[in-house]
Design an enzyme around this catalytic site. Structure first.
Site, short mmCIF file in Angstrom:
data_model
loop_
_atom_site.label_atom_id
_atom_site.label_comp_id
_atom_site.label_asym_id
_atom_site.label_seq_id
_atom_site.Cartn_x
_atom_site.Cartn_y
_atom_site.Cartn_z
N HIS A 110 47.09 44.94 10.45
CA HIS A 110 47.22 46.29 11.02
C HIS A 110 45.96 46.81 11.68
O HIS A 110 45.94 47.96 12.14
CB HIS A 110 47.69 47.26 9.93
CG HIS A 110 49.10 47.01 9.49
ND1 HIS A 110 49.41 46.15 8.47
CD2 HIS A 110 50.28 47.50 9.94
CE1 HIS A 110 50.72 46.12 8.30
NE2 HIS A 110 51.27 46.93 9.18
N HIS B 119 53.76 40.47 13.22
CA HIS B 119 54.17 40.03 11.89
C HIS B 119 55.57 40.57 11.60
O HIS B 119 56.04 41.52 12.22
CB HIS B 119 53.17 40.48 10.83
CG HIS B 119 53.00 41.97 10.74
ND1 HIS B 119 52.23 42.69 11.63
CD2 HIS B 119 53.51 42.88 9.86
CE1 HIS B 119 52.26 43.97 11.31
NE2 HIS B 119 53.06 44.11 10.24
N CYS C 235 60.34 51.37 5.04
CA CYS C 235 59.79 50.43 6.01
C CYS C 235 58.76 49.59 5.27
O CYS C 235 57.90 50.13 4.58
CB CYS C 235 59.09 51.13 7.17
SG CYS C 235 60.01 52.48 7.91
N HIS D 266 57.41 45.06 4.51
CA HIS D 266 57.29 43.68 4.95
C HIS D 266 57.85 42.74 3.88
O HIS D 266 57.57 42.93 2.69
CB HIS D 266 55.82 43.30 5.18
CG HIS D 266 55.06 44.30 5.98
ND1 HIS D 266 54.41 45.37 5.39
CD2 HIS D 266 54.84 44.40 7.31
CE1 HIS D 266 53.83 46.09 6.34
NE2 HIS D 266 54.08 45.53 7.51
N GLU E 208 60.68 52.04 -3.87
CA GLU E 208 60.27 53.31 -3.30
C GLU E 208 61.19 54.45 -3.70
O GLU E 208 60.73 55.55 -4.02
CB GLU E 208 60.21 53.21 -1.77
CG GLU E 208 59.13 52.27 -1.26
CD GLU E 208 58.97 52.34 0.25
OE1 GLU E 208 59.40 53.34 0.86
OE2 GLU E 208 58.41 51.39 0.82
N GLU F 164 50.58 48.98 14.69
CA GLU F 164 51.84 48.38 14.26
C GLU F 164 52.26 47.41 15.36
O GLU F 164 52.63 47.84 16.45
CB GLU F 164 52.92 49.45 14.06
CG GLU F 164 52.71 50.35 12.87
CD GLU F 164 52.95 49.65 11.55
OE1 GLU F 164 53.38 48.48 11.56
OE2 GLU F 164 52.69 50.25 10.50
N GLU G 263 54.91 44.64 15.35
CA GLU G 263 55.90 44.15 14.40
C GLU G 263 57.11 43.52 15.07
O GLU G 263 57.58 43.98 16.13
CB GLU G 263 56.35 45.29 13.49
CG GLU G 263 55.22 45.80 12.63
CD GLU G 263 55.67 46.76 11.55
OE1 GLU G 263 55.04 46.76 10.48
OE2 GLU G 263 56.64 47.51 11.78
#
Length: 218
Positions: free
Chosen positions: A40, A47, A82, A84, A102, A129, A131
């Protein structure tokens, strides 16, 4: 390794900066792994990531406000979760895992609705970001939600009209604009019908972001 300013490094929880994420090419093929922080640091390393939209049985969209302690975009509203996948972890498994971690919630009718690739800089955090983002949608029972305060400050449920008002009056995460562009026209199946709602796509810059992504159907 990219160098990150010390103030950015300090925002990561112990060990979080070194959590590995999958580096991919623009076709989603895995090239290796890299630590979350390094991925980041601007301009960012492409990624794998995912974004989840959740709806209740009334067709309202769940938005979360990210916790103040988050290293990226603290206290901004965004979609349900959100994150990974861990290296080698199936994306759907990662979506369910993070929804539980979360929001404390189990999700149902989970489906992948598209993939977007974007590269943005968040001026608030100084992070990038970049992504390859798998966008998911599903159903949640609000009674099952028990937020983790280390991750989430609050959750709100909004109708299309209420989302339009939110987007007109407060900023949201940079990535929301991009992932929204994938799902906006597909959410009616969950009862979230945006047809004829003024301002639903947000301010001009949000609309441009949603239209600029490279989208791939799944």
């Amino acid at each position: 390794m990219n160098d990150a300013p010390e103030d950015i490094k300090a925002r990561f929880a112990p060990g979080e900066a070194d959590i590995q994420v999958e580096v991919v090419d623009r076709d989603g093929r895995v090239l290796g792994t890299v630590g979350k922080l390094e991925a980041h640091v601007p301009p960012g390393i492409l990624h794998r990531a995912f974004s989840l939209f959740l709806f209740d049985e009334q067709g309202r969209m769940l938005l979360q406000r990210r916790a103040e302690s988050k290293y990226h975009s603290p206290l901004l509203l965004t979609n349900a979760t959100c994150s990974h996948p861990l290296p080698g972890e199936p994306v759907a498994d990662a979506v369910e895992r993070r929804a539980k971690e979360e929001l404390g919630a189990d999700v149902s009718q989970l489906e992948e609705i598209g993939i977007v690739i974007y590269q943005v800089i968040d001026d608030r955090s100084g992070l990038a970001e970049h992504e390859y983002n798998h966008v998911y949608a599903g159903i949640v029972d609000p009674k099952s939600v028990d937020i983790n305060p280390d991750e989430v400050d609050e959750v709100v449920y909004v109708t299309p009209q209420e989302l339009a008002e939110r987007r007109a009056n407060e900023p949201m995460t940079e990535w929301f604009n991009h992932v929204w562009g994938v799902g906006a026209e597909k959410f009616s199946k969950y009862g979230f019908d945006i047809a004829g709602v003024p301002g639903i796509h947000g301010p001009a810059e949000a609309q441009a972001a949603a239209q600029s992504v490279s989208e791939r159907d799944v």
